[in-house]
Write a protein that holds these residues in place. Structure first.
Motif, mmCIF file in Angstrom:
data_model
loop_
_atom_site.group_PDB
_atom_site.id
_atom_site.type_symbol
_atom_site.label_atom_id
_atom_site.label_comp_id
_atom_site.label_asym_id
_atom_site.label_seq_id
_atom_site.Cartn_x
_atom_site.Cartn_y
_atom_site.Cartn_z
ATOM 1 N N THR A 53 0.849 -1.190 0.000
ATOM 2 C CA THR A 53 0.000 0.000 0.000
ATOM 3 C C THR A 53 0.881 1.234 0.000
ATOM 4 N N HIS A 92 -3.548 7.151 -10.208
ATOM 5 C CA HIS A 92 -3.833 5.961 -9.408
ATOM 6 C C HIS A 92 -3.439 4.721 -10.200
ATOM 7 N N SER A 120 -6.664 -1.670 -5.686
ATOM 8 C CA SER A 120 -7.822 -0.937 -5.163
ATOM 9 C C SER A 120 -7.405 0.428 -4.634
ATOM 10 N N LYS A 121 -8.402 1.321 -4.518
ATOM 11 C CA LYS A 121 -8.214 2.662 -3.987
ATOM 12 C C LYS A 121 -9.159 2.842 -2.806
ATOM 13 N N ASP A 178 -6.990 7.954 0.555
ATOM 14 C CA ASP A 178 -5.716 8.414 0.005
ATOM 15 C C ASP A 178 -4.707 7.280 -0.108
ATOM 16 N N THR A 179 -5.197 6.038 -0.144
ATOM 17 C CA THR A 179 -4.317 4.868 -0.158
ATOM 18 C C THR A 179 -4.623 3.978 -1.355
ATOM 19 N N TYR A 180 -3.569 3.572 -2.003
ATOM 20 C CA TYR A 180 -3.682 2.564 -3.044
ATOM 21 C C TYR A 180 -3.117 1.256 -2.504
#
Length: 355
Positions: free
Chosen positions: A296, A305, A334-335, A338-340
């Motif tokens: 992540t 993204h 996934s998103k 504010d985290t991928y």
């Protein structure tokens, strides 16, 4: 397609066709009473019926197979194929009748005038057309198979070239920034700078030499990631900028090279929050028949993204997974806020490295 397979297709077809024609001969022979003194009770007539079915079949099959398919059907000239095919079949019928007239000159079928001869030529032509159609199908199947294999080979070669490019390249920005950071460290802490320089040397050695084999020890792949993460850490003053955790026993297990590294590199490439703790979290869990890679990274609003930046590495990872782990992997991107997150799960029976 191998020649032996092609030959087997031909032999198989003519074997089945001969069986069918033999059945027709038996039915014709059994339809005549034993006391009826006709040619149907003679072996010579049986030979005649056999030649009647075989000669135009062979001529029609291989005329369509060797000439009409490459000249017309393969080029998409359907109308020309139809017209020339009819003429070619008539030619096969006439030639078959001529051959049979030489072989069986005493049969009355050829001595009853033009009407009888015309009927015989028409029947022979129909036999030639039917077998010619089968010839087109067989040739078409062989051609389709060869083209499919050629496309697969070209795709594989292209894939290998792309993969070789990924293996051989080191991100120039990463290399430039790392060398600059090491240069700064030399004046402050020469021993630490030397350590990082050795890590960079190990990474370059791994990229140039260790990735040339189909499989490498999992420990080497993980060691590369660890050194890569360490070199990224010196680019920020935040102590816990990156969290890297490996759970489970590595032992001497093998894995395909460059499976996780592109995902790790993308996480750093698209994480612009170097001042934030735990901006990047990498966790690898190893079990007996499963490996889970979970990465992540935090990002700034407006940044690309994962669905957008899926560059060469991501694309190749997806291709390799489909090839190496068909129905034995899950790749989730996934998103969340504010985290991928990129999560790759591999299901496999681990192989041990050769001693």
């Amino acid at each position: 397609m191998r020649r032996s397979i092609i030959a087997l297709l031909h032999v198989g077809y003519w074997f089945l066709y001969s069986l069918l024609w033999a059945l027709i001969i038996l039915l014709v022979a059994s339809a005549t009473r034993p006391d009826n003194n006709t040619p149907l009770q003679t072996w010579r007539f049986i030979y005649f019926i056999g030649a009647f079915g075989i000669i135009p079949a062979i001529l029609g099959f291989y005329t369509f197979y060797t000439w009409l398919f490459p000249q017309f059907l393969q080029k998409g000239e359907i109308l020309a194929l139809f017209l020339v095919g009819i003429l070619a079949a008539i030619g096969c019928g006439v030639l078959s009748a001529a051959i049979m007239l030489v072989m069986f000159p005493d049969f009355s079928f050829f001595n009853d005038g033009l009407n009888s001869g015309g009927v015989i030529v028409m029947i022979l032509t129909i036999i030639a057309i039917l077998n010619g159609g089968v010839g087109l199908v067989v040739k078409g199947f062989i051609s389709w198979y060869n083209e499919t294999k050629l496309k697969e080979t070209l795709a594989q070669k292209n894939f290998e070239m792309e993969l070789a490019l990924v293996k051989s390249q080191i991100n120039p920005h990463f290399l430039f920034n790392t060398l600059n950071n090491i240069d700064v460290l030399i004046g402050k802490d020469a021993a630490r700078a030397s350590t990082y320089l050795n890590k960079l040397s190990d990474i370059m050695r791994f990229m140039l030499y260790e990735t040339k084999t189909e499989k490498i020890p999992l420990s080497k792949e993980l060691a590369y990631i660890e050194k890569y993460v360490d070199l990224q850490r010196i680019r920020t003053a935040t102590p816990n900028y990156v969290e890297y955790v490996v759970e489970g026993e590595v032992h001497d297990r093998l894995i395909e090279p460059m499976l996780f590294i592109p995902l790790v590199e993308n996480a750093f490439k698209h994480s612009a929050l170097r001042e934030k703790e735990n901006a990047i979290q990498i966790r690898i869990s190893i079990a007996d028949n499963q490996l889970v890679f979970d990465c992540t990274n935090k990002y700034k609003e407006g940044a690309q993204h994962p669905q957008d930046y899926g560059g060469l590495g991501i694309t190749l990872i997806q291709k390799r997974l489909l090839s190496l782990y068909p129905k034995k992997h899950q790749l989730e991107i996934s998103k969340n806020g504010d985290t991928y997150q990129v999560k790759l799960t591999l299901h496999q029976s681990w192989k041990s490295a050769a001693l």
